[in-house]
Scaffold this motif. Structure first.
Motif, mmCIF file in Angstrom:
data_model
loop_
_atom_site.group_PDB
_atom_site.id
_atom_site.type_symbol
_atom_site.label_atom_id
_atom_site.label_comp_id
_atom_site.label_asym_id
_atom_site.label_seq_id
_atom_site.Cartn_x
_atom_site.Cartn_y
_atom_site.Cartn_z
ATOM 1 N N LEU A 1 0.828 -1.210 0.000
ATOM 2 C CA LEU A 1 0.000 0.000 0.000
ATOM 3 C C LEU A 1 0.863 1.260 0.000
ATOM 4 N N ALA A 2 2.087 1.119 -0.454
ATOM 5 C CA ALA A 2 3.010 2.264 -0.452
ATOM 6 C C ALA A 2 2.511 3.409 -1.323
ATOM 7 N N GLU A 3 1.679 3.102 -2.323
ATOM 8 C CA GLU A 3 1.187 4.132 -3.232
ATOM 9 C C GLU A 3 0.007 4.915 -2.648
ATOM 10 N N PHE A 4 -0.434 4.560 -1.433
ATOM 11 C CA PHE A 4 -1.631 5.181 -0.855
ATOM 12 C C PHE A 4 -1.320 5.870 0.479
ATOM 13 N N GLN A 5 -0.116 6.365 0.635
ATOM 14 C CA GLN A 5 0.287 6.935 1.922
ATOM 15 C C GLN A 5 -0.340 8.285 2.216
ATOM 16 N N ILE A 6 -0.879 8.945 1.205
ATOM 17 C CA ILE A 6 -1.573 10.222 1.441
ATOM 18 C C ILE A 6 -3.033 9.963 1.804
ATOM 19 N N VAL A 7 -3.680 9.105 1.036
ATOM 20 C CA VAL A 7 -5.116 8.912 1.207
ATOM 21 C C VAL A 7 -5.449 8.004 2.397
ATOM 22 N N LEU A 8 -4.535 7.108 2.772
ATOM 23 C CA LEU A 8 -4.834 6.198 3.887
ATOM 24 C C LEU A 8 -5.112 6.946 5.195
ATOM 25 N N PRO A 9 -4.231 7.834 5.627
ATOM 26 C CA PRO A 9 -4.537 8.580 6.859
ATOM 27 C C PRO A 9 -5.822 9.395 6.741
ATOM 28 N N GLN A 10 -6.100 9.932 5.542
ATOM 29 C CA GLN A 10 -7.331 10.692 5.351
ATOM 30 C C GLN A 10 -8.553 9.789 5.516
ATOM 31 N N CYS A 11 -8.455 8.554 5.007
ATOM 32 C CA CYS A 11 -9.554 7.598 5.170
ATOM 33 C C CYS A 11 -9.831 7.334 6.646
ATOM 34 N N PHE A 12 -8.781 7.157 7.416
ATOM 35 C CA PHE A 12 -8.993 6.847 8.832
ATOM 36 C C PHE A 12 -9.499 8.063 9.616
ATOM 37 N N ARG A 13 -9.120 9.253 9.199
ATOM 38 C CA ARG A 13 -9.689 10.429 9.855
ATOM 39 C C ARG A 13 -11.192 10.503 9.587
ATOM 40 N N ALA A 14 -11.577 10.164 8.358
ATOM 41 C CA ALA A 14 -13.003 10.159 8.017
ATOM 42 C C ALA A 14 -13.742 9.064 8.790
ATOM 43 N N ILE A 15 -13.122 7.894 8.911
ATOM 44 C CA ILE A 15 -13.745 6.782 9.637
ATOM 45 C C ILE A 15 -13.940 7.145 11.097
ATOM 46 N N ARG A 16 -12.962 7.801 11.698
ATOM 47 C CA ARG A 16 -13.083 8.179 13.112
ATOM 48 C C ARG A 16 -14.210 9.185 13.326
ATOM 49 N N ARG A 17 -14.481 9.988 12.309
ATOM 50 C CA ARG A 17 -15.578 10.963 12.417
ATOM 51 C C ARG A 17 -16.937 10.308 12.155
ATOM 52 N N GLY A 18 -16.903 9.071 11.641
ATOM 53 C CA GLY A 18 -18.156 8.426 11.264
ATOM 54 C C GLY A 18 -18.557 8.714 9.838
ATOM 55 N N ASP A 19 -17.683 9.373 9.059
ATOM 56 C CA ASP A 19 -17.953 9.661 7.646
ATOM 57 C C ASP A 19 -17.463 8.476 6.801
ATOM 58 N N TYR A 20 -18.124 7.354 6.957
ATOM 59 C CA TYR A 20 -17.653 6.102 6.354
ATOM 60 C C TYR A 20 -17.689 6.133 4.827
ATOM 61 N N ALA A 21 -18.696 6.797 4.257
ATOM 62 C CA ALA A 21 -18.852 6.791 2.800
ATOM 63 C C ALA A 21 -17.640 7.394 2.092
ATOM 64 N N ILE A 22 -16.974 8.351 2.741
ATOM 65 C CA ILE A 22 -15.802 8.979 2.123
ATOM 66 C C ILE A 22 -14.687 7.964 1.915
ATOM 67 N N ALA A 23 -14.566 7.020 2.842
ATOM 68 C CA ALA A 23 -13.462 6.060 2.781
ATOM 69 C C ALA A 23 -13.720 4.918 1.801
ATOM 70 N N VAL A 24 -14.995 4.608 1.527
ATOM 71 C CA VAL A 24 -15.335 3.403 0.755
ATOM 72 C C VAL A 24 -14.663 3.349 -0.617
ATOM 73 N N PRO A 25 -14.781 4.385 -1.483
ATOM 74 C CA PRO A 25 -14.163 4.281 -2.816
ATOM 75 C C PRO A 25 -12.648 4.071 -2.759
ATOM 76 N N ASN A 26 -11.993 4.727 -1.802
ATOM 77 C CA ASN A 26 -10.540 4.590 -1.687
ATOM 78 C C ASN A 26 -10.131 3.209 -1.202
ATOM 79 N N LEU A 27 -10.890 2.650 -0.282
ATOM 80 C CA LEU A 27 -10.583 1.300 0.198
ATOM 81 C C LEU A 27 -10.776 0.274 -0.917
ATOM 82 N N ILE A 28 -11.787 0.479 -1.748
ATOM 83 C CA ILE A 28 -11.981 -0.408 -2.901
ATOM 84 C C ILE A 28 -10.793 -0.302 -3.848
ATOM 85 N N ALA A 29 -10.314 0.913 -4.077
ATOM 86 C CA ALA A 29 -9.156 1.105 -4.960
ATOM 87 C C ALA A 29 -7.913 0.413 -4.393
#
Length: 335
Positions: free
Chosen positions: A150-178
């Motif tokens: 997952l070395a190519e996703f080092q910018i978006v990964l932390p952003q996904c987890f910040r969204a998950i912690r806020r409960g904004d799960y939908a934001i993380a879904v497309p990136n996790l699929i990618a």
């Protein structure tokens, strides 16, 4: 020479006993000394054995006890291995419900998960365990950010987890699929990394499948990933029903809105972890392979149990090494 020896023997035979003893004495003396030495060694040996009899008895008893314990261990190991192999057969049933093998659990927890009677029970168990082990998602984030695939996703990964912690799960879904798609693509040889057909990569009787199925544990992980990814990558009908589950095509092509539920994020993260675990196990399989033979087939349940206990939870060795490095850095004198 022969005639001379015969003549000497006839001459000796004609001598009286007293003279014969004198003639033979020089030849018999070495034999007497040899027999005396043998008798002395035998007497010394018997004395030593008698003096150490109690020690021999204690050693014999200890060997007997060890042999009994080893025998008991082997029997229990075989029984546990067979039970584990039987539990792995539940993988396909839960994968049909959308859940891959949760490699973030310990081996004993995995067995509890596989006992789940249905999808709802599996979901409840996994979310409860993750809430207990990693309530703020920090361990999961560290494990994924530290994975080389997952070395190519080092910018978006932390952003996904910040969204998950806020409960904004939908934001993380497309990136996790990618991330999941890229993780599966890189299981191919480097010459095929450009291929985007993840179902072809994981297909039964393919290169990945055949390598994974050399080992029961690795094979179970591959099968669960294939089943869940097949559901996720399945074609959508023109009229999408409201009850339709998460779809990669629906989300990535704008046909459906990403779900905003913790369950779907946990499912995606679990599937991503499973794909990364398959990467690790396939690498190990290339280094150590159990050849297909009757003897090796009998050993497969035991090997699967040992391997699962060593491997699970995924990333424990990497995180332990990182913690040790942090501790050593913190102990360095500051300037």
């Amino acid at each position: 020479m022969k005639a001379q020896i015969e003549a000497e023997l006839r001459k000796a035979a004609s001598l009286p006993p007293s003279e014969l003893e004198t003639v033979l004495a020089p030849y018999l003396q070495p034999l007497r000394e040899m027999f005396q030495q043998i008798h002395s060694v035998r007497r010394t040996w018997l004395t030593w054995v008698e003096e150490n009899r109690e020690t021999f008895l204690r050693v014999g008893q200890a060997v007997h006890e060890v042999a009994a314990k080893v025998g008991t261990f082997l029997v229990e190991m075989d029984e546990a291995s067979q039970r584990f192999a039987e539990m792995l057969r539940e993988v396909e049933r839960l994968a049909d419900c959308g859940w891959t093998v949760p490699t973030e659990l310990a081996a004993s927890e995995l067995i509890d998960f596989l006992r789940s009677p249905d999808a709802e029970a599996a979901e409840a168990y996994l979310i409860q365990r993750l809430d207990s082990m990693d309530p703020d998602w920090s361990r999961t984030e560290a494990r994924l950010c530290g994975d080389p695939h997952l070395a190519e996703f080092q910018i978006v990964l932390p952003q996904c987890f910040r969204a998950i912690r806020r409960g904004d799960y939908a934001i993380a879904v497309p990136n996790l699929i990618a991330m999941l798609e890229r993780g599966i693509q890189t299981m191919n040889p480097e010459s095929l990394h450009a291929s985007t057909d993840v179902l072809k990569t994981l297909r039964a009787k393919g290169v990945i499948a055949e390598k994974a199925q050399e080992d029961l544990f690795c094979g179970a992980i591959w099968l669960s990933l294939l089943k869940v990814v097949s559901l996720l990558w399945g074609n959508l009908p023109l009229n999408i029903p409201d009850s339709a589950g998460l779809s990669r095509h629906g989300v990535q092509h704008g046909r459906t809105e990403p779900p905003n539920t913790k369950t779907e994020v946990v499912r995606l993260l679990n599937t991503l972890e499973t794909a990364l675990a398959l990467h690790d196990l396939l690498r190990e399989n290339r280094e150590f392979s159990i050849k297909d033979s009757n003897a090796s087939k009998k050993l497969q349940p035991a090997v699967a149990l040992i391997r699962a206990n060593f491997f699970l939870p995924r990333g424990k060795h990497r995180l332990a090494d990182a913690s040790s490095e942090e501790d050593s850095q913190s102990q360095l004198p500051r300037t």
